[in-house]
Design a protein around this motif. Structure first.
Motif, mmCIF file in Angstrom:
data_model
loop_
_atom_site.group_PDB
_atom_site.id
_atom_site.type_symbol
_atom_site.label_atom_id
_atom_site.label_comp_id
_atom_site.label_asym_id
_atom_site.label_seq_id
_atom_site.Cartn_x
_atom_site.Cartn_y
_atom_site.Cartn_z
ATOM 1 N N THR A 73 56.698 17.272 -4.831
ATOM 2 C CA THR A 73 57.982 16.876 -5.779
ATOM 3 C C THR A 73 58.491 15.643 -4.756
ATOM 4 O OG1 THR A 73 59.139 18.493 -4.284
ATOM 5 C CG2 THR A 73 58.580 18.998 -6.745
ATOM 6 N N ILE A 74 59.334 15.038 -5.511
ATOM 7 C CA ILE A 74 59.962 13.690 -4.688
ATOM 8 C C ILE A 74 61.429 13.768 -5.021
ATOM 9 C CG2 ILE A 74 59.390 12.030 -6.309
ATOM 10 C CD1 ILE A 74 58.817 10.436 -3.664
ATOM 11 N N GLY A 75 62.494 13.788 -4.475
ATOM 12 C CA GLY A 75 63.807 13.303 -4.748
ATOM 13 C C GLY A 75 64.091 11.901 -5.235
ATOM 14 N N LEU A 76 64.795 12.070 -6.401
ATOM 15 C CA LEU A 76 65.084 10.673 -6.589
ATOM 16 C C LEU A 76 66.793 10.358 -6.838
ATOM 17 C CD1 LEU A 76 62.651 10.075 -9.878
ATOM 18 C CD2 LEU A 76 62.409 9.377 -7.315
ATOM 19 N N GLY A 77 67.101 9.163 -6.481
ATOM 20 C CA GLY A 77 68.464 8.636 -6.605
ATOM 21 C C GLY A 77 69.470 9.323 -5.504
ATOM 22 N N ALA A 78 70.533 9.493 -5.796
ATOM 23 C CA ALA A 78 71.580 9.759 -4.641
ATOM 24 C C ALA A 78 72.791 10.462 -5.405
ATOM 25 C CB ALA A 78 71.943 8.762 -3.702
ATOM 26 N N ASN A 79 73.040 11.627 -4.852
ATOM 27 C CA ASN A 79 74.319 12.073 -5.255
ATOM 28 C C ASN A 79 75.325 11.544 -4.256
ATOM 29 O OD1 ASN A 79 73.912 14.130 -7.357
ATOM 30 N ND2 ASN A 79 73.087 15.671 -5.866
ATOM 31 N N ALA A 80 76.684 11.326 -4.936
ATOM 32 C CA ALA A 80 77.772 10.787 -4.396
ATOM 33 C C ALA A 80 78.013 11.201 -3.058
ATOM 34 C CB ALA A 80 78.739 10.468 -4.889
#
Length: 150
Positions: A73-80
């Protein structure tokens, strides 16, 4: 009473720009006048994010696998408030994808964090844990994470 005219200053009427400088000034003024409206940075940032996400999706492809051990798995983007906004499964079956995916995912996170900071965005700060991945029908898919609210 006799009116005496003020003496003319000679340099005022004989002032000339060198030809090259005059052309540069005219071209510079023309370039400024022909410039269109300022680029909307928010639109540009979103287009750049979309391009990076498309590259990530293309790199991941169909994520083929023959066993669970090939699925990552790979984490994408960013939560604020931190952490990834989403997780995607990918397959280690094709060599060399891991490093390029990490670089692309990091770029996407940086773009989103920058936009969020610029826009003053906030979020619910809900932590999105890595669900893990498994091989299902010869494709890597995310594991289902039981809902903690139930």
């Amino acid at each position: 009473m006799q009116h005496i005219a003020a003496p003319r200053k000679r340099y005022a009427r004989h002032f000339k720009l060198p030809a090259g400088l005059a052309v540069c000034l005219l071209l510079g003024i023309a370039a400024c006048a022909s410039e269109g409206p300022a680029v909307d940075t928010a639109t540009h940032d979103r287009e750049t994010e979309a391009a990076v996400l498309l590259k990530i999706n293309t790199t991941i492809g169909p994520a083929p696998c023959s066993s669970d051990t090939q699925c990552r798995t790979i984490g994408l983007g960013a939560n604020a408030c931190g952490g990834p906004a989403a997780w995607r499964p990918w397959s280690s079956q094709t060599n060399g994808k891991g490093e390029s995916l990490q670089i692309l995912a990091q770029r996407l996170s940086e773009l989103q964090r920058s936009r969020q900071t610029h826009d003053g965005m906030v979020s619910t700060c809900r932590y999105l844990p890595d669900p893990g991945a498994l091989c299902q029908a010869q494709r890597c898919v995310l594991k289902t994470v039981p809902d903690s609210a139930s």
